[in-house]
Write a protein that holds these residues in place. Structure first.
Motif: not given
Length: 418
Positions: A86-87, A91, A94-95, A136-137, A140, A144, A358
């Motif tokens: 996520a970095d 992002r 990924m979400m 994973t969500y 990310a 935000t 992240a």
């Protein structure tokens, strides 16, 4: 702290103030908040149902518990690696990709249950995939908030996110139980649809959520260790990690103690459920009040005061004899914690570079959730060996130690040096 960050910090509480409009006026924050609410409702509605489905298929309770634990641990294992990605990667994709993968996993279980072909291995694999996708969500999403609202609204925005999470924890299981009465597969269908809605809402966010990098990406292992080193080297983040891990472990033990003690006193399942509901309502009220309190009370006072307030609460649970008193004490604890979380999360966002957001979030989250998973097991062992009252008094002593640690390190919360 650099000069730009110093400008973000007001003189009294040590955290961004909030004199601007509500974060909900920001379209993308509203979409992000709503996606999390939909996701939480679906997940909490189905989490109660999957064990019931496996038990109804004839699998022993121990094996069902093992499946649940394996799924939870898989999310913890994936989370740090997801933080590295996520970095590195945009992002937003990924979400919504993670949400689609989770929808596919839970959709396959929905089809199996609807057709009456429940296979333990299939449910286990689907649950592991769903937990990994959710981790994973979450990785990310943890990077935000800085992009979605200006710094002056961090406190209020994080408070709204806390209130959202508390609300779905209360409402979700009830919704799942109601849907389960209609048919076993209905909560699973609802969870599948919720993930698809999360994907749509995440895809609709217009803000560029791509992380800012300095130079080419290093190796995966180096990026992973960089996140760990950053959290440990930054005194404030190290304090957050230690405090959060400690508070999660102790609260998990107290909740387990309250359930076991209530059951030993002959409380019905509905009464025990009421205890947990009161705790959830306390957390919801605390989350709504948190931004108001943070704007008016110095951040250091909030952290140290809340830490010390846990001590008499745990002591009261040790001598509780009425079911309603368990609920009252746990509700008080849940009322206190959200303000501390808002303070710590707000400052954590301020002290972390965008390229590490992240990884910072997943390191802190994994540390806190890891001990929370182990807390009921440890509490069960100690309750069996020494009794519930001894465990509650032990928790009170541990809370006192944690409060002393918070008092000594309080200047870190307001940006000072220890």
């Amino acid at each position: 702290m650099d000069a730009a960050e110093e400008k973000l910090r007001p003189s009294s509480p040590g955290l961004p103030g909030s004199q601007s409009s509500s974060p909900f006026r920001k379209r993308d924050f509203f979409l992000f908040w709503t996606a999390g609410a939909v996701d939480g409702l679906g997940t909490h509605a189905s989490s109660l149902v999957l064990p019931l489905i496996l038990l109804g298929a004839g699998h022993p309770a121990g094996l069902v518990g093992l499946v649940t634990s394996v799924a939870l641990v898989s999310g913890l294992v994936v989370s740090p690696a997801a933080g590295v990605l996520a970095d590195r990667w945009p992002r937003k994709p990924m979400m919504y990709t993670a949400a689609i993968v989770a929808a596919g996993a839970m959709g396959s279980v929905f089809v199996a249950v609807a057709l009456g072909h429940v296979v333990l291995a299939h449910v286990l694999v689907a649950a592991v995939i769903e937990q990994a996708a959710s981790a994973t969500y979450g990785a990310a999403a943890s990077g935000t908030i800085r992009r979605l609202v200006p710094s002056g609204e961090y406190t209020r925005a994080i408070g709204y996110l806390q209130a959202r999470d508390q609300a779905v924890q209360i409402v979700g299981p009830t919704v799942g139980g109601v849907l389960y009465q209609l048919a076993r597969w209905v909560p699973l269908l609802a969870d599948t649809v919720s993930f698809l809605l999360v994907a749509v809402l995440s895809r609709a966010i217009r803000t560029d959520l791509t992380p800012v990098r300095e130079g080419p990406a290093a190796s995966f292992v180096r990026d992973l260790t960089e996140g760990l080193r950053f959290v440990w080297a930054e005194p404030f983040l190290r304090f957050v990690m230690m405090w959060t891990a400690g508070i999660n472990a102790l609260l998990g033990a107290l909740y387990f103690h309250a359930v076991v003690a209530s059951h030993a006193q002959g409380a019905s399942p509905s009464s025990i459920g009421l205890i947990l509901t009161l705790a959830g309502v306390g957390g919801l009220l605390g989350a709504f009040a948190a931004p108001w309190l943070v704007r008016r009370i110095p951040a250091g006072w909030i952290v140290t005061g809340a830490s010390w307030a846990m001590v008499p609460t745990a002591t009261g649970l040790a001598f509780a004899s009425e079911i309603w008193f368990y609920g009252l004490m746990l509700s008080c604890v849940s009322l206190i914690v959200p303000s501390v979380v808002v303070v710590l999360q707000t400052r954590a966002v301020l002290v972390t570079p965008d390229r590490l957001l992240a990884r910072m979030g997943t390191v802190l989250g994994t540390a806190g959730q890891g001990v929370a998973v182990l807390a009921p097991v440890a509490a069960g062992v100690f309750v069996s060996a020494y009794g519930g009252r001894s465990v509650a008094l032990g928790c009170a002593g541990a809370f006192a130690g944690l409060a002393l640690y918070a008092t000594i390190r309080a200047r870190l919360v307001t940006g000072g040096t220890p």
